[in-house]
Design a protein around this motif. Structure first.
Motif, PDB file in Angstrom:
ATOM      1  N   UNK A  13      70.202  34.244  59.057  1.00 13.62           N
ATOM      2  CA  UNK A  13      71.340  34.738  58.287  1.00 13.62           C
ATOM      3  C   UNK A  13      72.627  34.498  59.049  1.00 13.62           C
ATOM      4  N   UNK A  14      73.658  34.159  58.301  1.00 13.60           N
ATOM      5  CA  UNK A  14      74.987  34.167  58.894  1.00 13.60           C
ATOM      6  C   UNK A  14      75.587  32.797  59.131  1.00 13.60           C
ATOM      7  N   UNK A  15      76.744  32.582  58.500  1.00 17.72           N
ATOM      8  CA  UNK A  15      77.570  31.445  58.857  1.00 17.72           C
ATOM      9  C   UNK A  15      78.213  31.790  60.199  1.00 17.72           C
ATOM     10  N   UNK A  16      78.896  30.829  60.780  1.00 16.99           N
ATOM     11  CA  UNK A  16      79.577  31.111  62.056  1.00 16.99           C
ATOM     12  C   UNK A  16      80.598  32.224  61.880  1.00 16.99           C
ATOM     13  N   UNK A  17      81.338  32.150  60.771  1.00 17.00           N
ATOM     14  CA  UNK A  17      82.356  33.169  60.516  1.00 17.00           C
ATOM     15  C   UNK A  17      81.722  34.547  60.386  1.00 17.00           C
ATOM     16  N   UNK A  18      80.618  34.626  59.654  1.00 13.80           N
ATOM     17  CA  UNK A  18      79.937  35.916  59.466  1.00 13.80           C
ATOM     18  C   UNK A  18      79.378  36.437  60.790  1.00 13.80           C
ATOM     19  N   UNK A  19      78.847  35.524  61.581  1.00 16.43           N
ATOM     20  CA  UNK A  19      78.260  35.930  62.859  1.00 16.43           C
ATOM     21  C   UNK A  19      79.352  36.489  63.783  1.00 16.43           C
ATOM     22  N   UNK A  20      80.483  35.824  63.804  1.00 18.14           N
ATOM     23  CA  UNK A  20      81.599  36.295  64.651  1.00 18.14           C
ATOM     24  C   UNK A  20      82.070  37.672  64.189  1.00 18.14           C
ATOM     25  N   UNK A  21      82.195  37.813  62.877  1.00 13.31           N
ATOM     26  CA  UNK A  21      82.701  39.081  62.337  1.00 13.31           C
ATOM     27  C   UNK A  21      81.722  40.216  62.642  1.00 13.31           C
ATOM     28  N   UNK A  22      80.436  39.964  62.453  1.00 13.70           N
ATOM     29  CA  UNK A  22      79.433  41.012  62.685  1.00 13.70           C
ATOM     30  C   UNK A  22      79.367  41.378  64.172  1.00 13.70           C
ATOM     31  N   UNK A  23      79.356  40.364  65.023  1.00  7.86           N
ATOM     32  CA  UNK A  23      79.286  40.634  66.471  1.00  7.86           C
ATOM     33  C   UNK A  23      80.527  41.409  66.928  1.00  7.86           C
ATOM     34  N   UNK A  24      81.698  41.043  66.392  1.00  6.28           N
ATOM     35  CA  UNK A  24      82.929  41.751  66.793  1.00  6.28           C
ATOM     36  C   UNK A  24      82.871  43.205  66.353  1.00  6.28           C
ATOM     37  N   UNK A  33      77.762  52.204  74.685  1.00  9.78           N
ATOM     38  CA  UNK A  33      76.499  52.692  74.134  1.00  9.78           C
ATOM     39  C   UNK A  33      75.595  53.227  75.242  1.00  9.78           C
ATOM     40  N   UNK A  34      74.881  54.306  74.940  1.00 10.82           N
ATOM     41  CA  UNK A  34      73.953  54.821  75.950  1.00 10.82           C
ATOM     42  C   UNK A  34      72.565  54.235  75.761  1.00 10.82           C
ATOM     43  N   UNK A  35      72.548  53.134  75.061  1.00  7.71           N
ATOM     44  CA  UNK A  35      71.303  52.371  74.924  1.00  7.71           C
ATOM     45  C   UNK A  35      71.662  50.938  75.279  1.00  7.71           C
ATOM     46  N   UNK A  36      70.662  50.171  75.675  1.00  7.28           N
ATOM     47  CA  UNK A  36      70.903  48.743  75.859  1.00  7.28           C
ATOM     48  C   UNK A  36      70.877  48.121  74.460  1.00  7.28           C
ATOM     49  N   UNK A  37      71.813  47.231  74.203  1.00 13.65           N
ATOM     50  CA  UNK A  37      71.903  46.617  72.873  1.00 13.65           C
ATOM     51  C   UNK A  37      71.935  45.103  73.036  1.00 13.65           C
ATOM     52  N   UNK A  38      71.114  44.412  72.262  1.00 13.04           N
ATOM     53  CA  UNK A  38      71.072  42.951  72.327  1.00 13.04           C
ATOM     54  C   UNK A  38      71.120  42.398  70.905  1.00 13.04           C
ATOM     55  N   UNK A  39      72.002  41.424  70.693  1.00 18.43           N
ATOM     56  CA  UNK A  39      72.096  40.766  69.385  1.00 18.43           C
ATOM     57  C   UNK A  39      71.431  39.396  69.455  1.00 18.43           C
ATOM     58  N   UNK A  40      70.571  39.111  68.483  1.00 23.78           N
ATOM     59  CA  UNK A  40      69.888  37.815  68.431  1.00 23.78           C
ATOM     60  C   UNK A  40      70.298  37.064  67.168  1.00 23.78           C
ATOM     61  N   UNK A  49      78.755  33.813  69.388  1.00 22.16           N
ATOM     62  CA  UNK A  49      78.533  35.246  69.623  1.00 22.16           C
ATOM     63  C   UNK A  49      78.651  35.545  71.119  1.00 22.16           C
ATOM     64  N   UNK A  50      78.238  34.613  71.956  1.00 27.37           N
ATOM     65  CA  UNK A  50      78.379  34.803  73.412  1.00 27.37           C
ATOM     66  C   UNK A  50      79.850  35.036  73.768  1.00 27.37           C
ATOM     67  N   UNK A  51      80.723  34.273  73.125  1.00 27.56           N
ATOM     68  CA  UNK A  51      82.170  34.437  73.398  1.00 27.56           C
ATOM     69  C   UNK A  51      82.660  35.814  72.975  1.00 27.56           C
ATOM     70  N   UNK A  52      82.186  36.251  71.820  1.00 30.46           N
ATOM     71  CA  UNK A  52      82.622  37.564  71.306  1.00 30.46           C
ATOM     72  C   UNK A  52      82.139  38.685  72.231  1.00 30.46           C
ATOM     73  N   UNK A  53      80.920  38.529  72.749  1.00 31.42           N
ATOM     74  CA  UNK A  53      80.326  39.620  73.540  1.00 31.42           C
ATOM     75  C   UNK A  53      80.734  39.586  75.009  1.00 31.42           C
ATOM     76  N   UNK A  54      81.360  38.499  75.439  1.00 29.95           N
ATOM     77  CA  UNK A  54      81.726  38.367  76.859  1.00 29.95           C
ATOM     78  C   UNK A  54      82.550  39.571  77.296  1.00 29.95           C
TER      79      UNK A  54
END
Ligand code: PGA
Length: 259
Positions: A13-24, A33-40, A49-54
């Motif tokens: 799922x997700x175009x590049x635009x959608x992926x950027x928006x969701x990750x942001x 967060x008091x939990x570890x969170x990972x987006x795949x 998404x790596x750029x957004x999460x940096x």
């Protein structure tokens, strides 16, 4: 104790635009967060998404990998390539790949070992079908998948693995396993991990539940001492529902942490 972990499996799922928006949106909604969170995200969106999460505490992961570092494997992506992109985790042996792409336990095992060799944490998925559960084969099936998937992995490396229990009948169906059903299987898997590694190592390995996890049921599932977080499909595609799940998992029965 084990830090809760919530992994978003965006699937295909997700175009590049959608992926950027969701990750942001996830990043901005989960400052501490008091939990570890990972987006795949899908492979095509990993770099974006790596750029957004940096610079954030949210990690990057992938949904699959090949078992070799490089070579003539058209269409495949190696764990070395994932490591280069900053992936800290890779989902391996998801039931959709076992079902639709013919992934066998033997392949899954090669992928687990390849990921470990590249320093990428394997998130090994196991789970029974509805028929298997009806026939009383749940433990037999998950035991077979766990033992085969982790075959040949040293006790030390086992401590670097994560397991997800995802009953097939719960994936994408809206019917989640009850906390008691999930907990029973998690306890069984942890017992097997003690045999494969050691009691101490098994106590440190996180076992996630996956299958129709939503903000409404994440709290009761993650309150179970054996359930260390969630692997989330559908509900990870909406920032607010995913953030809700992370908060519930992080709370682990206590009050919700303030982000
Ligand atoms: P679901 O998927 O949350 O949509 O049920 C979970 C998964 O397949 O990992």
């Amino acid at each position: 104790m084990r830090t809760p972990l919530v992994v978003a499996n965006w699937k295909m799922h997700g175009t590049l635009g959608e992926a950027r928006a969701l990750a942001s949106a996830v990043r901005d909604g989960l400052k501490r967060p008091r939990a570890e969170v990972v987006l795949c995200p899908p492979f095509t969106a990993l770099a974006a998404v790596a750029e957004i999460l940096a610079g954030s505490t949210i990690g990057l992961g992938a949904q699959n990998c090949h078992w070799e570092t490089q070579g003539a494997f058209t269409g495949e992506v190696s764990p070395a390539m994932l490591a280069e992109l900053g992936c800290r985790l890779v989902i391996i042996g998801h039931s959709e790949r076992r079902q639709h792409l013919g992934e066998t336990d033997a392949l899954v095992n090669r992928k687990v070992r390849a990921a470990l060799a590249q320093g990428v944490t394997p998130l090994l998925c196991v789970g029974e079908s509805a028929d298997e559960r009806r026939q009383g084969l749940t433990f037999t099936v998950v035991e077979g998948q766990l033992r085969a998937g982790l075959g040949g992995v040293s006790p030390e490396d086992l401590g670097r693995c994560i397991v997800a229990y995802e009953p097939l009948w719960a994936i994408g169906t809206g019917v989640n396993a009850t906390p008691a059903q999930a907990s029973e299987v998690h306890g069984y898997l942890r017992g097997l991990l003690s045999e494969l590694a050691s009691k101490e190592t098994a106590q440190a390995i996180r076992i996630l539940y996956g299958g129709s996890v939503k903000a409404d049921n994440a709290g009761e599932l993650c309150r179970e001492p054996e359930i260390d977080g969630a692997l989330v499909g559908g509900a990870s595609l909406q920032a607010q529902s995913f953030i809700g799940i992370v908060r519930k998992a992080a709370a682990r029965g206590g009050s919700h942490p303030k982000e």
